[in-house]
Write an enzyme that holds these catalytic residues in place. Structure first.
Site, PDB file in Angstrom:
ATOM      1  CG  ASP A 130      -0.249  -0.186   2.529  1.00 47.72           C
ATOM      2  OD1 ASP A 130       0.743  -0.934   2.582  1.00 47.72           O
ATOM      3  OD2 ASP A 130      -0.689   0.416   3.529  1.00 47.72           O
ATOM      4  CD  GLU A 132       3.400  -1.160   7.345  1.00 45.85           C
ATOM      5  OE1 GLU A 132       3.728  -1.084   8.543  1.00 45.85           O
ATOM      6  OE2 GLU A 132       3.417  -0.167   6.568  1.00 45.85           O
TER       7      GLU A 132
END
Length: 441
Positions: free
Chosen positions: A111, A177
């Site tokens: 991400d 994350e």
């Protein structure tokens, strides 16, 4: 014993010796640093291309649809059978080697961050999105684009020697994350585990890396035991009594109470916590209240983060912060409610696994380039995996040689700048770690 029997035994012994020698040579060759460096170099153009593509098209946590599709397509091209949709957008695939051996997992996060990227790079992000109700730019300001590209490079290199590879490797591409779109929602590594990512494939060890602006390209950082902090997202709501701004005595001012609690929280860390024993960081990142200059509102909200390395210290700080907030509020006739959500426990490198892996880092990067890291107060939900099986996490320097890392923009800055030389170093070191482990001590 008849001569013919002695001759047969001698020939058998010789054959076994030759077979053993050949096996040892094959293992040594497959984990030889020079060969691994060649393998990493051979895939580096692809790794750079993947990184630039992903960098130009960043996606926030649990929205990594395009990124997941790219990963799955590349894994299928390698002959693997990826599972998709784990924890919303996660992707995993297992490579089965041609020989028996251990099982390991290697993880990369996917991400991006709600950060607007400055112009400059030919592949700079122009993506915008919405994050928690606010319009934001989107940028790979932490290097997760590099992590995905490196793991794809590692997968490509390992598949190329599949027949000679002992054991099995799970490639884990993890979403979110950086945290969930909504505070407190399940996300990332924990959600992947809850959805059974290790249920049918239980690795002996899990490995991960992070490109790090605090080191120059070529340098690798590691630490045994606690390495990265736990991360708590806390939210404090102070409720008072709304009144006219010219008559504060007719109400209860939650802004003043919130300010008192905020200042007291820093005294709490400075005067009540033994930070000589273990570091603690308590930070407020938001203080929101009111809509008009002459109205004392009825509510104020503070949001922040707590970073600790010890579970007992974490619980103690939370209890002290809650008591401090409630007591200040009570003294003013207000109320205070503290909510705390743990986004990631501390990342702790298994000491035995660290001792085993350290020589691999030194072989790949050079002994003088491997640096022991101090405690780092950033957090990583890789820790969720490492709390399930023994884990090892390390840094790969991303600041260009000749630039002082202490002056380089750190990860999460819009000016974070990855020197692409870090990609080949990351691929090479992770390949060395994986192959050395698979081939045994």
């Amino acid at each position: 014993m008849p001569w013919s029997d002695r001759a047969s035994i001698s020939l058998l012994t010789l054959a076994l010796s030759l077979a053993t020698a050949t096996s040892v040579q094959a293992q040594a060759a497959s984990a030889d640093p020079a060969r691994i460096a060649q393998a990493a170099h051979a895939v580096n153009d692809q790794v750079v291309g993947w990184r630039r593509d992903i960098h130009q098209h960043p996606e926030l946590g649990q929205q990594e649809v395009r990124t997941a599709k790219l990963i799955a397509e590349q894994l299928r091209k390698l002959g693997l059978q990826p599972r998709t949709g784990i924890a919303h957008t996660g992707v995993v695939a297992v490579l089965k080697g041609g020989k028996p051996g251990p099982k390991i997992a290697i993880r990369a996060d996917m991400d991006a961050l709600p950060v607007t990227e400055p112009a400059g790079l030919p592949f700079a992000s122009k993506v915008t999105a919405e994050y928690r109700g606010q319009p934001v730019g989107v940028m790979h300001a932490c290097g997760h684009d590099a992590h995905v590209a490196i793991l794809l490079g590692v997968a490509t290199a390992l598949v190329a020697q599949k027949d000679q590879l002992p054991g099995e490797v799970m490639f884990v591409f993890q979403p979110a994350e950086e945290g969930p779109p909504v505070a407190g929602a399940p996300f990332g590594a924990r959600l992947m585990l809850d959805e059974g990512v290790f249920k049918d494939f239980k690795p002996e060890a899990v490995f991960g890396l992070h490109v790090w602006a605090g080191l120059q390209v070529g340098e690798v950082g590691y630490r045994s035991g606690p390495m990265l902090a736990s991360a708590d997202e806390w939210s404090l709501t102070v409720r008072g009594k709304q009144t006219h701004g010219s008559r504060p005595w007719d109400g209860v001012d939650p802004i003043t109470v919130g300010a008192q609690i905020l200042l007291a929280s820093q005294s709490l860390i400075a005067r009540q916590i033994n930070i000589a024993a273990t570091p603690v960081v308590l930070t407020a990142g938001q203080f929101n209240s009111g809509v008009r200059f002459n109205i004392i509102p009825d509510e104020a909200k503070l949001v922040g983060t707590l970073r600790t390395f010890d579970a007992g210290v974490r619980e103690d700080v939370i209890a002290r912060l809650r008591r401090t907030a409630e007591d200040y509020a009570h003294a003013a006739g207000a109320s205070a409610e503290l909510q705390v959500v743990n986004n990631a426990p501390a990342t702790v490198n298994d000491p035995a696994l660290t001792r085993r892996v350290l020589p691999s880092l030194q072989r790949a990067a050079g002994e003088d380039q491997v640096k022991e890291s101090g405690l780092v107060t950033v957090a990583e939900d890789f820790s969720q995996f490492a709390n399930t099986v023994p884990g090892f996490y390390f840094f790969v320097g991303s600041t260009a040689k000749g630039t002082d890392p202490a002056k380089a923009p750190i990860n999460h800055s819009p000016n974070f700048m990855l020197d692409e030389g870090a990609l080949e170093v990351g691929t090479k070191t992770m390949l060395q770690v994986a192959l050395d482990y698979l081939h045994g001590p």
